[in-house]
Design a protein around this motif. Structure first.
Motif, short mmCIF file in Angstrom:
data_model
loop_
_atom_site.label_atom_id
_atom_site.label_comp_id
_atom_site.label_asym_id
_atom_site.label_seq_id
_atom_site.Cartn_x
_atom_site.Cartn_y
_atom_site.Cartn_z
N SER A 51 0.83 -1.22 0.00
CA SER A 51 0.00 0.00 0.00
C SER A 51 0.85 1.25 0.00
O SER A 51 0.55 2.23 -0.71
CB SER A 51 -0.92 0.03 1.22
OG SER A 51 -1.83 -1.01 1.20
N ASN A 52 1.92 1.24 0.78
CA ASN A 52 2.80 2.40 0.83
C ASN A 52 3.47 2.65 -0.52
O ASN A 52 3.59 3.80 -0.96
CB ASN A 52 3.84 2.23 1.93
CG ASN A 52 3.23 2.35 3.31
OD1 ASN A 52 2.24 3.04 3.51
ND2 ASN A 52 3.81 1.66 4.28
N VAL A 53 3.87 1.58 -1.19
CA VAL A 53 4.45 1.73 -2.53
C VAL A 53 3.40 2.28 -3.49
O VAL A 53 3.68 3.18 -4.29
CB VAL A 53 5.00 0.37 -3.05
CG1 VAL A 53 5.44 0.48 -4.50
CG2 VAL A 53 6.15 -0.11 -2.18
N LEU A 54 2.19 1.77 -3.40
CA LEU A 54 1.10 2.24 -4.26
C LEU A 54 0.81 3.72 -4.03
O LEU A 54 0.68 4.49 -4.99
CB LEU A 54 -0.16 1.40 -4.02
CG LEU A 54 -1.40 1.78 -4.83
CD1 LEU A 54 -1.15 1.60 -6.32
CD2 LEU A 54 -2.59 0.95 -4.39
N LEU A 55 0.73 4.13 -2.79
CA LEU A 55 0.47 5.55 -2.50
C LEU A 55 1.59 6.45 -3.00
O LEU A 55 1.33 7.54 -3.51
CB LEU A 55 0.25 5.75 -1.00
CG LEU A 55 -1.07 5.21 -0.46
CD1 LEU A 55 -1.11 5.29 1.06
CD2 LEU A 55 -2.24 5.95 -1.07
N ARG A 56 2.84 5.99 -2.91
CA ARG A 56 3.97 6.80 -3.40
C ARG A 56 3.95 6.93 -4.92
O ARG A 56 4.51 7.86 -5.47
CB ARG A 56 5.30 6.20 -2.94
CG ARG A 56 5.62 6.48 -1.49
CD ARG A 56 7.08 6.18 -1.15
NE ARG A 56 7.50 4.83 -1.49
CZ ARG A 56 7.41 3.78 -0.68
NH1 ARG A 56 6.88 3.90 0.51
NH2 ARG A 56 7.84 2.60 -1.08
N SER A 57 3.30 5.99 -5.61
CA SER A 57 3.27 6.05 -7.07
C SER A 57 2.11 6.88 -7.60
O SER A 57 1.96 7.04 -8.81
CB SER A 57 3.19 4.63 -7.65
OG SER A 57 1.92 4.06 -7.43
N SER A 58 1.30 7.45 -6.71
CA SER A 58 0.17 8.26 -7.11
C SER A 58 0.65 9.51 -7.85
O SER A 58 1.70 10.06 -7.55
CB SER A 58 -0.63 8.67 -5.87
OG SER A 58 -1.67 9.55 -6.22
N ILE A 59 -0.14 9.94 -8.81
CA ILE A 59 0.19 11.14 -9.60
C ILE A 59 -0.37 12.36 -8.88
O ILE A 59 -1.55 12.42 -8.56
CB ILE A 59 -0.41 11.04 -11.01
CG1 ILE A 59 0.15 9.81 -11.73
CG2 ILE A 59 -0.14 12.30 -11.81
CD1 ILE A 59 -0.59 9.47 -13.00
N SER A 60 0.50 13.32 -8.62
CA SER A 60 0.05 14.52 -7.91
C SER A 60 -0.58 15.51 -8.89
O SER A 60 -0.46 15.39 -10.09
CB SER A 60 1.24 15.16 -7.19
OG SER A 60 2.22 15.55 -8.11
N GLY A 61 -1.24 16.50 -8.32
CA GLY A 61 -1.83 17.55 -9.13
C GLY A 61 -3.31 17.37 -9.39
O GLY A 61 -3.91 18.13 -10.13
#
Length: 136
Positions: free
Chosen positions: A117-127
């Protein structure tokens, strides 16, 4: 936690060999994989598709080799691209580990779900408004 430890904690008789086999596969291969469209994303694949969509008869001989390679030699993807992580796959792994935790009450599965989950959240696209992911 390492997948080997998760496998050691898995009750094979209760959950069955398919899950145990899949966890062994994850341990061997990791969470990254090739995309089924990798051959089509090469310069040749893009050209073949472009010609095929404009002129079917001219493009058919160009797309044929891509279909044949895709069907008979999928391992050749390693020559044209690198393995990637896919957010949708990570989400499925998280759900699977959460289900294993729910069934077995073994916190190792919950820990692995949180790690993925932590890896998935870090891969989220910002903006954007909230978390979002796109195709690699």
């Amino acid at each position: 936690m390492e997948i080997e430890t998760l496998n050691a904690n898995l009750n094979k008789n209760y959950l069955g060999n398919p899950i145990f086999s899949f966890l062994n596969w994850v341990n061997k291969n990791g969470y990254s994989s090739y995309d089924q469209y990798d051959f089509w994303n090469t310069w040749y694949g893009k050209l073949a598709k472009r010609v095929y969509y404009k002129k079917h008869t001219l493009g058919a001989p160009l797309v044929l080799p891509v279909f044949v390679i895709e069907l008979l030699c999928p391992s050749l993807r390693a020559l044209v691209t690198k393995k990637k992580r896919f957010p949708i796959a990570d989400a499925h792994f998280i759900m699977g580990y959460a289900n294993l935790f729910e069934i077995t009450k073994d916190t190792a599965y919950l820990d692995e779900a949180i790690r993925v989950s932590n890896v998935l959240l870090r891969s989220s696209i910002s903006g954007y408004s909230g978390h979002c992911w796109g195709y690699p």
